[in-house]
Design an enzyme around this catalytic site. Sequence first.
Site, PDB file in Angstrom:
ATOM      1  N   GLY A  46      51.513  39.708  47.253  1.00  0.00           N
ATOM      2  CA  GLY A  46      52.018  40.795  46.032  1.00  0.00           C
ATOM      3  C   GLY A  46      51.482  40.564  44.821  1.00  0.00           C
ATOM      4  O   GLY A  46      50.253  40.099  44.753  1.00  0.00           O
ATOM      5  N   SER A  48      52.124  37.140  42.514  1.00  0.00           N
ATOM      6  CA  SER A  48      52.794  36.048  42.437  1.00  0.00           C
ATOM      7  C   SER A  48      53.593  35.752  40.999  1.00  0.00           C
ATOM      8  O   SER A  48      54.691  35.300  41.013  1.00  0.00           O
ATOM      9  CB  SER A  48      51.823  34.916  42.611  1.00  0.00           C
ATOM     10  OG  SER A  48      50.637  34.906  41.372  1.00  0.00           O
ATOM     11  N   CYS A  78      48.377  35.008  50.475  1.00  0.00           N
ATOM     12  CA  CYS A  78      47.970  35.481  49.209  1.00  0.00           C
ATOM     13  C   CYS A  78      48.803  35.055  48.066  1.00  0.00           C
ATOM     14  O   CYS A  78      48.950  33.851  47.694  1.00  0.00           O
ATOM     15  CB  CYS A  78      47.780  37.057  49.503  1.00  0.00           C
ATOM     16  SG  CYS A  78      46.506  37.508  48.015  1.00  0.00           S
ATOM     17  N   ARG A 107      43.551  31.404  41.430  1.00  0.00           N
ATOM     18  CA  ARG A 107      44.379  32.779  41.606  1.00  0.00           C
ATOM     19  C   ARG A 107      42.981  33.591  41.284  1.00  0.00           C
ATOM     20  O   ARG A 107      42.419  33.268  40.443  1.00  0.00           O
ATOM     21  CB  ARG A 107      45.200  32.937  40.485  1.00  0.00           C
ATOM     22  CG  ARG A 107      46.308  33.893  40.559  1.00  0.00           C
ATOM     23  CD  ARG A 107      47.599  33.912  39.674  1.00  0.00           C
ATOM     24  NE  ARG A 107      47.701  35.180  39.610  1.00  0.00           N
ATOM     25  CZ  ARG A 107      47.895  35.817  38.068  1.00  0.00           C
ATOM     26  NH1 ARG A 107      47.337  35.173  37.197  1.00  0.00           N
ATOM     27  NH2 ARG A 107      48.319  36.880  38.161  1.00  0.00           N
ATOM     28  N   ILE A 136      42.838  40.945  49.075  1.00  0.00           N
ATOM     29  CA  ILE A 136      43.038  41.790  47.887  1.00  0.00           C
ATOM     30  C   ILE A 136      43.575  40.905  46.728  1.00  0.00           C
ATOM     31  O   ILE A 136      44.428  40.237  46.661  1.00  0.00           O
ATOM     32  CB  ILE A 136      44.315  42.595  48.255  1.00  0.00           C
ATOM     33  CG1 ILE A 136      44.282  43.348  49.476  1.00  0.00           C
ATOM     34  CG2 ILE A 136      44.675  43.604  47.191  1.00  0.00           C
ATOM     35  CD1 ILE A 136      45.352  44.053  50.139  1.00  0.00           C
ATOM     36  N   HIS A 172      45.608  38.882  54.090  1.00  0.00           N
ATOM     37  CA  HIS A 172      46.689  39.574  54.574  1.00  0.00           C
ATOM     38  C   HIS A 172      46.992  39.749  55.924  1.00  0.00           C
ATOM     39  O   HIS A 172      46.357  40.954  56.408  1.00  0.00           O
ATOM     40  CB  HIS A 172      46.782  40.812  53.924  1.00  0.00           C
ATOM     41  CG  HIS A 172      47.214  40.644  52.295  1.00  0.00           C
ATOM     42  ND1 HIS A 172      48.407  41.003  51.886  1.00  0.00           N
ATOM     43  CD2 HIS A 172      46.598  40.506  51.193  1.00  0.00           C
ATOM     44  CE1 HIS A 172      48.560  40.707  50.508  1.00  0.00           C
ATOM     45  NE2 HIS A 172      47.241  40.686  50.137  1.00  0.00           N
ATOM     46  N   GLU A 174      48.998  40.441  57.918  1.00  0.00           N
ATOM     47  CA  GLU A 174      50.348  41.472  58.272  1.00  0.00           C
ATOM     48  C   GLU A 174      49.695  43.063  58.253  1.00  0.00           C
ATOM     49  O   GLU A 174      50.291  43.873  58.599  1.00  0.00           O
ATOM     50  CB  GLU A 174      51.407  41.411  57.355  1.00  0.00           C
ATOM     51  CG  GLU A 174      51.194  41.794  56.016  1.00  0.00           C
ATOM     52  CD  GLU A 174      50.456  41.075  54.939  1.00  0.00           C
ATOM     53  OE1 GLU A 174      49.741  40.109  55.432  1.00  0.00           O
ATOM     54  OE2 GLU A 174      50.400  41.536  53.864  1.00  0.00           O
TER      55      GLU A 174
HETATM   56  N1  GLN Z   1      46.277  37.968  42.614  1.00  0.00           N
HETATM   57  C1  GLN Z   1      47.634  38.292  43.262  1.00  0.00           C
HETATM   58  C2  GLN Z   1      48.543  37.078  42.377  1.00  0.00           C
HETATM   59  O1  GLN Z   1      48.125  36.474  41.723  1.00  0.00           O
HETATM   60  C3  GLN Z   1      47.560  37.976  44.551  1.00  0.00           C
HETATM   61  C4  GLN Z   1      47.445  39.249  45.394  1.00  0.00           C
HETATM   62  C5  GLN Z   1      48.028  39.361  46.583  1.00  0.00           C
HETATM   63  O2  GLN Z   1      48.871  38.851  46.907  1.00  0.00           O
HETATM   64  N2  GLN Z   1      47.176  40.214  47.250  1.00  0.00           N
HETATM   65  O3  GLN Z   1      49.685  36.938  42.679  1.00  0.00           O
END
Ligand code: GLN
Length: 192
Positions: A46, A48, A78, A107, A136, A172, A174
């Site tokens: 998601g 962070s 992620c 990150r 992603i 990911h 999932e």
């Molecule tokens: N770039 C997102 C972050 O810094 C992580 C992306 C993801 O969880 N798909 O939280």
Amino acid sequence: MQIGVLALQGAFREHIMMLEAIEVTAVAVRLPEQMSDLCGLIIPGGESTAIAKLMETYGFYDAISQQHGAGMAVWGTCAGAILIAKEVLDGIGGQRSLGLMDITVRRNAFGRQKDSFVADLDINHLPGEGFRGVFIRAPWIEWVGKGVDALAKHDGAIVAARQGDLLATSFHPELTGDPRIHRYFAQEVVAS
Ligand code: GLN
């Protein structure tokens, strides 16, 4: 066996569906009190920074650390991998992590949203052929401590690692319908 999925923000529903597909009882964790009977917790992908703010608001930092100390395994995917790392590079100023796992995570290391990609990965200890990794805005694991086992690499960067009852994946699992890493977490990591 009950495994929780931190359900504050991000791809928590997909993790719950994957756990149900392998017949593990899944709990959508919205409050720290819900973790008392869990043997494992998944922190989903998601954003962070958003998950971190909500974790702060609801008191998850101390609660997850305490439960982990009491034997709850933790898997971060992620954004979740960023949240369990001891050190975060390129975080926003003052971004807080749980600091559970002896890894340094960068990150957005693989680029921005438009640079998202799918790659075939060879993952140690996973039965069968390669695993489709969906990346992603993914972080990579830039450094691992002595007790950490690097499980997979992509383009020379570590994208999956394990330290005892802690698991981190940059991608990911999932989102692909392939339950092998969920099964690995439930059967190997949680049981360790
Ligand atoms: N770039 C997102 C972050 O810094 C992580 C992306 C993801 O969880 N798909 O939280």
